[in-house]
Design a protein around this motif. Structure first.
Motif, PDB file in Angstrom:
ATOM      1  N   THR A  81      30.393-110.821   8.349  1.00 41.46           N
ATOM      2  CA  THR A  81      29.796-109.486   8.321  1.00 41.46           C
ATOM      3  C   THR A  81      29.535-109.088   6.876  1.00 41.46           C
ATOM      4  N   VAL A  82      28.432-108.372   6.666  1.00 39.73           N
ATOM      5  CA  VAL A  82      28.096-107.847   5.349  1.00 39.73           C
ATOM      6  C   VAL A  82      27.758-106.371   5.503  1.00 39.73           C
ATOM      7  N   GLN A  83      27.654-105.687   4.376  1.00 41.59           N
ATOM      8  CA  GLN A  83      27.381-104.255   4.397  1.00 41.59           C
ATOM      9  C   GLN A  83      25.953-103.947   3.951  1.00 41.59           C
ATOM     10  N   VAL A  84      25.035-104.879   4.144  1.00 41.90           N
ATOM     11  CA  VAL A  84      23.655-104.708   3.711  1.00 41.90           C
ATOM     12  C   VAL A  84      22.735-104.804   4.923  1.00 41.90           C
ATOM     13  N   GLN A  85      21.831-103.858   5.069  1.00 47.34           N
ATOM     14  CA  GLN A  85      20.862-103.900   6.147  1.00 47.34           C
ATOM     15  C   GLN A  85      19.807-104.966   5.866  1.00 47.34           C
ATOM     16  N   GLU A  86      19.260-105.541   6.918  1.00 45.31           N
ATOM     17  CA  GLU A  86      18.233-106.578   6.795  1.00 45.31           C
ATOM     18  C   GLU A  86      16.866-105.920   6.611  1.00 45.31           C
ATOM     19  N   LEU A  92      17.210-108.967  -2.371  1.00 49.77           N
ATOM     20  CA  LEU A  92      18.122-109.510  -3.377  1.00 49.77           C
ATOM     21  C   LEU A  92      19.566-109.147  -3.043  1.00 49.77           C
ATOM     22  N   ARG A  93      19.795-107.943  -2.547  1.00 47.21           N
ATOM     23  CA  ARG A  93      21.148-107.565  -2.130  1.00 47.21           C
ATOM     24  C   ARG A  93      21.613-108.442  -0.970  1.00 47.21           C
ATOM     25  N   ILE A  94      20.676-108.762  -0.066  1.00 39.38           N
ATOM     26  CA  ILE A  94      21.023-109.646   1.056  1.00 39.38           C
ATOM     27  C   ILE A  94      21.384-111.029   0.531  1.00 39.38           C
ATOM     28  N   ALA A  95      20.562-111.546  -0.395  1.00 39.41           N
ATOM     29  CA  ALA A  95      20.826-112.879  -0.960  1.00 39.41           C
ATOM     30  C   ALA A  95      22.189-112.911  -1.638  1.00 39.41           C
ATOM     31  N   ILE A 154      23.405-123.124   1.027  1.00 40.07           N
ATOM     32  CA  ILE A 154      22.640-121.966   0.552  1.00 40.07           C
ATOM     33  C   ILE A 154      21.275-121.902   1.232  1.00 40.07           C
ATOM     34  N   VAL A 155      20.556-123.022   1.232  1.00 42.39           N
ATOM     35  CA  VAL A 155      19.213-123.053   1.803  1.00 42.39           C
ATOM     36  C   VAL A 155      19.245-122.699   3.285  1.00 42.39           C
ATOM     37  N   CYS A 156      20.144-123.321   4.045  1.00 36.79           N
ATOM     38  CA  CYS A 156      20.193-123.069   5.489  1.00 36.79           C
ATOM     39  C   CYS A 156      20.666-121.656   5.799  1.00 36.79           C
ATOM     40  N   THR A 157      21.587-121.122   5.004  1.00 43.07           N
ATOM     41  CA  THR A 157      22.039-119.747   5.220  1.00 43.07           C
ATOM     42  C   THR A 157      20.916-118.771   4.917  1.00 43.07           C
ATOM     43  N   TYR A 158      20.213-118.975   3.820  1.00 40.03           N
ATOM     44  CA  TYR A 158      19.097-118.094   3.479  1.00 40.03           C
ATOM     45  C   TYR A 158      17.970-118.191   4.508  1.00 40.03           C
ATOM     46  N   THR A 159      17.791-119.367   5.083  1.00 41.97           N
ATOM     47  CA  THR A 159      16.743-119.544   6.085  1.00 41.97           C
ATOM     48  C   THR A 159      16.993-118.693   7.327  1.00 41.97           C
ATOM     49  N   GLU A 160      18.258-118.357   7.589  1.00 45.01           N
ATOM     50  CA  GLU A 160      18.584-117.527   8.750  1.00 45.01           C
ATOM     51  C   GLU A 160      18.141-116.077   8.555  1.00 45.01           C
ATOM     52  N   GLU A 162      15.242-113.467   7.732  1.00 43.42           N
ATOM     53  CA  GLU A 162      13.789-113.387   7.718  1.00 43.42           C
ATOM     54  C   GLU A 162      13.249-112.891   6.385  1.00 43.42           C
ATOM     55  N   SER A 163      13.980-112.003   5.725  1.00 46.79           N
ATOM     56  CA  SER A 163      13.483-111.427   4.473  1.00 46.79           C
ATOM     57  C   SER A 163      13.565-112.399   3.306  1.00 46.79           C
ATOM     58  N   LEU A 164      14.272-113.525   3.462  1.00 52.84           N
ATOM     59  CA  LEU A 164      14.425-114.494   2.372  1.00 52.84           C
ATOM     60  C   LEU A 164      13.557-115.731   2.561  1.00 52.84           C
ATOM     61  N   VAL A 165      12.823-115.801   3.667  1.00 53.20           N
ATOM     62  CA  VAL A 165      12.044-116.991   4.002  1.00 53.20           C
ATOM     63  C   VAL A 165      10.555-116.716   3.798  1.00 53.20           C
ATOM     64  N   HIS A 166       9.860-117.707   3.252  1.00 50.00           N
ATOM     65  CA  HIS A 166       8.407-117.622   3.107  1.00 50.00           C
ATOM     66  C   HIS A 166       7.810-118.944   3.568  1.00 50.00           C
ATOM     67  N   ASP A 167       6.971-118.880   4.583  1.00 53.43           N
ATOM     68  CA  ASP A 167       6.355-120.090   5.158  1.00 53.43           C
ATOM     69  C   ASP A 167       7.403-121.106   5.597  1.00 53.43           C
ATOM     70  N   GLY A 168       8.512-120.615   6.122  1.00 50.75           N
ATOM     71  CA  GLY A 168       9.546-121.497   6.654  1.00 50.75           C
ATOM     72  C   GLY A 168      10.457-122.118   5.625  1.00 50.75           C
ATOM     73  N   SER A 169      10.294-121.762   4.356  1.00 51.57           N
ATOM     74  CA  SER A 169      11.114-122.347   3.302  1.00 51.57           C
ATOM     75  C   SER A 169      11.741-121.257   2.447  1.00 51.57           C
ATOM     76  N   VAL A 170      12.700-121.669   1.607  1.00 54.46           N
ATOM     77  CA  VAL A 170      13.377-120.773   0.675  1.00 54.46           C
ATOM     78  C   VAL A 170      13.064-121.258  -0.734  1.00 54.46           C
ATOM     79  N   THR A 171      12.558-120.363  -1.582  1.00 60.83           N
ATOM     80  CA  THR A 171      12.167-120.739  -2.944  1.00 60.83           C
ATOM     81  C   THR A 171      13.281-120.407  -3.925  1.00 60.83           C
TER      82      THR A 171
END
Length: 205
Positions: A81-86, A92-95, A154-160, A162-171
């Motif tokens: 659990t985190v205290q940041v809304q999606e 950046l706070r989510i990341a 990191i990559v797979c967690t960020y991929t989960e 939506e706000s951190l993914v662009h075209d299915g990848s994480v930059t």
């Protein structure tokens, strides 16, 4: 037959029964012993799963998310659990919140279930530099220099998210002058996090 003769036959019958049981046990391959046998501890198991009550308790403490930890040489999700809304504005706070979950040592229940993390405790994440592609996140270490399992986590967690993914990848980029790269989380990555596929370096203007 007299009463004394009947008494004499009962012990004899009991003895014959005991002999028969011993013979049958030997025929079945069972070794009889008169002392306790220590068979050793039961084989250990790594379930890679959390009890339902632990998940329910965690979900009551904040916004539920899933992060990838290492268990039995694979990437497996655990509920945190985190205290940041999606929201896109809080990306950046989510990341940072997700990275915090990956950096910290798994609690006792997760460790007992076989989970561990390879993400360095000192690792940090920041936003893009001028000229970086939209959505880039810069780590305090060059991604390619991280343990392969850590980068996969990191990559797979960020991929989960939506706000951190662009075209299915994480930059992701690092602190140096190298161009960021777009990383993918695939089924193969989760099964064997030794390799994290990339679409290549992102061209900078």
């Amino acid at each position: 037959m007299t009463r004394s003769e009947r008494r004499g036959r009962r012990p004899a019958a009991a003895l014959a029964g005991a002999v028969l049981c011993a013979v049958l046990a030997a025929g079945c391959g069972i070794r009889t012993t008169s002392v306790p046998v220590d068979a050793g501890p039961a084989p250990s198991r790594v379930p890679c799963a959390m009890p339902a009550e632990d998940i329910t308790t965690q979900a009551q403490l904040g916004i539920p998310v899933q992060v990838y930890l290492v268990c039995a040489s694979e990437l497996v999700t655990v509920d945190r659990t985190v205290q940041v809304q999606e929201t896109a504005s809080d990306r950046l706070r989510i990341a940072r919140a997700l990275l915090d979950e990956l950096r910290r040592e798994p609690p006792g229940a997760e460790r007992q279930a076989g989970f561990s993390t390879h993400v360095p405790a000192a690792l940090r994440v920041g936003g893009p530099r001028t000229g970086d592609p939209k959505g880039t996140m810069r780590l305090s270490e060059q991604p390619e220099d991280l343990p392969s399992e850590a980068l996969a986590q990191i990559v797979c967690t960020y991929t989960e998210s939506e706000s951190l993914v662009h075209d299915g990848s994480v930059t992701l980029g690092g602190p140096g002058s190298y161009a960021p790269r777009a990383y993918l989380c695939t089924t193969e990555t989760k099964a064997s996090p030794k390799e994290v596929p990339t679409t290549g370096a992102v061209q900078l203007p």
